[in-house]
Design a protein around this motif. Structure first.
Motif, short mmCIF file in Angstrom:
data_model
loop_
_atom_site.label_atom_id
_atom_site.label_comp_id
_atom_site.label_asym_id
_atom_site.label_seq_id
_atom_site.Cartn_x
_atom_site.Cartn_y
_atom_site.Cartn_z
N ARG A 139 25.41 -4.98 33.81
CA ARG A 139 26.46 -4.83 32.80
C ARG A 139 27.82 -4.89 33.47
N PRO A 140 28.83 -5.41 32.79
CA PRO A 140 30.16 -5.51 33.40
C PRO A 140 30.78 -4.13 33.59
N ALA A 141 31.54 -4.01 34.65
CA ALA A 141 32.25 -2.76 34.93
C ALA A 141 33.40 -2.61 33.93
N PRO A 142 33.94 -1.41 33.76
CA PRO A 142 35.05 -1.22 32.81
C PRO A 142 36.24 -2.12 33.11
N GLY A 143 36.51 -2.43 34.36
CA GLY A 143 37.63 -3.30 34.71
C GLY A 143 37.37 -4.77 34.35
N GLU A 144 36.11 -5.13 34.17
CA GLU A 144 35.76 -6.51 33.84
C GLU A 144 35.69 -6.76 32.34
N GLN A 145 35.93 -5.74 31.54
CA GLN A 145 35.87 -5.88 30.08
C GLN A 145 37.06 -6.70 29.58
#
Length: 122
Positions: A49-55
């Motif tokens: 799953r994408p990290a919060p910074g990659e959202q």
């Protein structure tokens, strides 16, 4: 002696029912365990799953708003030789922007629809 054989047959039938129910339960439990194991293997192969910074983030100008425009209808082309036209032979309808961009509104005292019913008067 016939009653003893009947009792023995009845008790052996009960035993077979219990054994059959137990084996059926084992089969169902085994199928559930296999399905869980298979689902875990599939999820392990997926991308993380994408990290919060990659959202995704909103654009600098804020949220993008929709635009509305009235489109003019196109005439449906007629088939040559009177044969039926296939959907892939038609082009996209309503591709021209209309000259009048005012939305049609409901008028009090009318039928509530755009020309589809009633006298439109009280």
């Amino acid at each position: 002696m016939s009653t003893a054989m009947f009792d023995l047959a009845a008790s052996s039938g009960d035993v077979l029912n219990v054994i059959g129910a137990f084996v059926g339960g084992l089969v169902i439990a085994g199928a559930l365990i296999w399905a869980f194991w298979f689902g875990m293997r599939v999820s392990d192969r997926e991308l993380p799953r994408p990290a919060p910074g990659e959202q995704p983030h909103l654009p600098e100008g804020g949220a993008v708003h929709e635009t509305r425009e009235v489109r003019e209808p196109d005439e449906v082309p007629h088939a040559q030789d009177g044969e039926r036209m296939m959907p892939y032979e038609l082009h996209h309808a309503g591709t021209r922007t209309g000259k009048d961009q005012h939305r049609r509104r409901w008028m009090p005292g009318s039928s509530g629809s755009f020309g589809s019913g009633g006298l439109g008067q009280r």
